[in-house]
Design an enzyme around this catalytic site. Sequence first.
Site, PDB file in Angstrom:
ATOM      1  CG  ASN A  28      -1.981  -1.271   1.141  1.00  0.00           C
ATOM      2  OD1 ASN A  28      -2.477  -1.367   0.195  1.00  0.00           O
ATOM      3  ND2 ASN A  28      -2.153  -1.762   2.369  1.00  0.00           N
ATOM      4  CB  CYS A  31      -4.228  -5.924  -4.557  1.00  0.00           C
ATOM      5  SG  CYS A  31      -4.379  -4.403  -5.588  1.00  0.00           S
ATOM      6  N   GLY A  32      -7.180  -7.424  -6.109  1.00  0.00           N
ATOM      7  CA  GLY A  32      -7.675  -7.911  -7.275  1.00  0.00           C
ATOM      8  C   GLY A  32      -7.072  -6.985  -8.484  1.00  0.00           C
ATOM      9  CG  ASN A  33      -8.271  -3.426  -9.784  1.00  0.00           C
ATOM     10  OD1 ASN A  33      -8.882  -4.000 -10.760  1.00  0.00           O
ATOM     11  ND2 ASN A  33      -8.934  -2.124  -9.296  1.00  0.00           N
ATOM     12  CB  CYS A  39     -11.136  -1.105  -4.253  1.00  0.00           C
ATOM     13  SG  CYS A  39     -10.689  -2.262  -3.045  1.00  0.00           S
ATOM     14  CB  THR A  54     -10.485  -7.216  -2.851  1.00  0.00           C
ATOM     15  OG1 THR A  54     -10.027  -5.860  -2.197  1.00  0.00           O
ATOM     16  CG2 THR A  54      -9.114  -7.942  -3.213  1.00  0.00           C
TER      17      THR A  54
END
Length: 266
Positions: A63, A72-74, A206, A208
């Site tokens: 972060n 972190c999906g993206n 975001c 997730t």
Amino acid sequence: MGARLVKGAGNLFVLFDARTKAAPRGEEVTTWCETARDRAGRSADGLLVIQEAEAGVRLSVWNADGSLAAACGNGLRCAGWLILLESGSEEVLILAETGPRWVRGPVTAEGAARLTTDLGPVHVEALGGELPLLERERAAWRGDVGNPHCVFLIEDVEQPGFTERGRALQEHPLFKGGVNVGYVAQEGSGWRLRVYERGVGETESCGTGAAAAAHALHEGLGHPFPITLSLSGGQLEVDQGPSGEARLSGPVEDLGPLTLRAAASS
């Protein structure tokens, strides 16, 4: 490759290839994220670090405040873009903090793509009296997408007080270690989402958070998959795979190489 600035549906990342040189550490992560800015002057939400692994590549996500992100999906989709571009394949296995995750989709050298990543199982549960609702908040769910989420169904995501709500919940006893906070509201025939991300603050996107919101809408309101959510940085689609795992789809854009003096000592 060194470092590049990449964007996943509004999430801005420094993508760093640690297969060829040492990655930034500690306070350098914050410096890199603050220094790396897009054309609009936005600083990066986080740092993606790719490293060699026995099977494929390993991804660590930091972060902007220097803390390690659990999921972190993206970020997975953005890291997958680089590996897919290198390999010429349309799928790659990435070892994330939450386990092995597939990223799939066609990639071109032009630097833009629409990619899908598996996020694993998503768990949500309704929060009743455990978390009193504020005015215009209609329901609340706690979600687990490999990282913690709190999703509110609300009349209007743009109502005042969102940032203050996000900050306050970082200290709530229900969410030890902080929580990602999402406001989701119906907008026409679709859904609008706003996310306050722990360790970052409000973000334009975001992955997730989108998965948590979609599963809250599915399990709490019976909304069928796939579910498309509009965020300020773009649209994300959440679907379910054959084993019930979440699948996140959205755009990835390469904004070009970075040279940051702050990491010269790494």
